[in-house]
Design an enzyme around this catalytic site. Structure first.
Site, mmCIF file in Angstrom:
data_model
loop_
_atom_site.group_PDB
_atom_site.id
_atom_site.type_symbol
_atom_site.label_atom_id
_atom_site.label_comp_id
_atom_site.label_asym_id
_atom_site.label_seq_id
_atom_site.Cartn_x
_atom_site.Cartn_y
_atom_site.Cartn_z
ATOM 1 N N GLY A 21 0.808 -1.211 0.000
ATOM 2 C CA GLY A 21 0.000 0.000 0.000
ATOM 3 C C GLY A 21 0.840 1.259 0.000
ATOM 4 C CB THR A 23 1.253 3.495 4.881
ATOM 5 O OG1 THR A 23 0.247 4.511 4.900
ATOM 6 C CG2 THR A 23 2.090 3.611 6.133
ATOM 7 C CB CYS A 155 -2.557 11.379 9.100
ATOM 8 S SG CYS A 155 -4.122 10.964 8.322
#
Length: 354
Positions: A21, A23, A155
């Site tokens: 992915g 990240t 985040c």
């Protein structure tokens, strides 16, 4: 499985679970260039056998290939970039592989099982919650030293907490004041499989409220600031970035000098936080575009005396300071490595949409 000495090059071995992915790609990029970490394996069920570079173009030319999660060998530190719910179900297996686990999901961010009952869908391994340390060094550095289970922050929560934290630490806020937070986030927050809402035709040009109330990251903000906030998120037309604007209504008078003293006192010596509060030039306040690809957070403020309001601005790259960069920063501290190792990239200017 010793972490080794921080003065030895590639003294620590690391693997990544869930590396296909966005990240996971950021973790790969950081660890591949880390002076004290040797990247051993990266797993992906959907990409097993494929080269890392075929999925993450910046890593073309590397020899590493994705493997099945069951094939992991023992390493010093294991990074897990899996969807929420995976790590809590496999945490015992992860510790069979590594002495230190850094989980980038939401599985170990909160302190109690009751919080997961309220904000998520319960928890499968609540006995690990008291062992976990929040990955954000600016508020939890001392507890990260030697930590065995590290939980990456969300985040949106990271951007908000960094913006507001000095106001509480320096007694400008006590916890009962009204705080309204509006966060703008890029499409990468939805992940590589973000679905229809994250596709370019649907995302381009929008300023779309997607969590007007009840966003799960509120739980982290409450936990670490000791107060509740009125929190709303908007999806906007950028790829990287989270930008938080917090409207704060203190109970007593506050001067600009008070604010500078609070923010400088908290962040002056932090390697990955810099102030942007007015001044000159185009980028006068925190801006995701100015720090895209870096582990930096920008924080700034303005005072609105006529409305007895403080406006706090904070910006991060959601995949770096809000995820992979934060994880590596925390791991560096936990393992006794140079704190800034692998995270020195200062960004690019000019660049396109972050």
């Amino acid at each position: 499985m010793s972490a080794g000495n921080s003065s030895d090059a590639a003294s620590v071995t690391a693997s990544i679970i869930g590396g296909s992915g966005f990240t996971g790609g950021e973790l790969l990029r950081l660890l591949a260039g880390h002076p004290s970490i040797e990247l051993a394996e990266v797993t992906s069920r959907s990409k097993a056998g494929k080269s890392v570079g075929s999925v993450h173009p910046p890593l073309r030319g590397t020899d590493l290939r994705f493997t099945e999660p069951e094939d992991l060998e023992s390493v010093d530190v294991l990074f897990t970039a899996t969807p929420h719910g995976v790590s809590m179900g496999q945490i015992d297996d992860f510790f069979d592989v590594a002495d230190t686990v850094v989980d980038l999901s939401a599985d170990f961010r909160l302190e109690s099982e009751s919080q997961y009952d309220e904000w998520y869908d319960g928890h499968d391994a609540p006995e690990y919650l008291e062992k976990s340390e929040y990955a954000l060094p600016e508020i939890n550095r001392e507890n990260l030293e030697g930590a065995e289970l590290i939980a990456g922050g969300g985040c949106n929560a990271t951007a908000t907490i960094l913006g507001l934290y000095p106001l509480f630490e320096h007694d400008i806020l006590e916890g009962g004041e009204q705080i309204v937070v509006d966060v703008k986030v890029g499409s990468s927050e939805g992940g590589a499989g973000g679905g229809e809402a994250s596709s370019h035709p649907e995302r381009s040009g929008v300023v779309r409220p997607y969590a007007p109330t009840g966003h799960r990251h509120e739980a982290e903000i409450e936990q670490f600031l000791g107060t509740s906030v009125s929190f709303t998120c908007h999806a906007v037309d950028m790829i990287r970035g989270a930008s938080a604007t917090s409207h704060v209504f203190p109970s007593g008078p506050v001067s600009k000098g008070d604010l500078w003293q609070a923010y400088r006192g908290e962040y002056e010596d932090e390697p990955f936080v810099r102030m942007a509060a007015g001044g000159s030039g185009v980028y006068r306040y925190p801006e995701p575009k100015a720090i895209a690809g870096t582990n930096l957070a920008e924080v700034g403020f303005e005072l609105d005396p006529s409305n007895k309001r403080i406006v706090v601005f904070s910006a991060i790259d959601n995949m770096m300071k809000g995820s992979a960069g934060q994880a590596v920063h925390a791991a560096n501290i936990a393992l006794g490595l140079e704190e800034t190792a692998g995270l020195e990239f200062a960004g690019l200017h000019p660049v396109g949409a972050p």
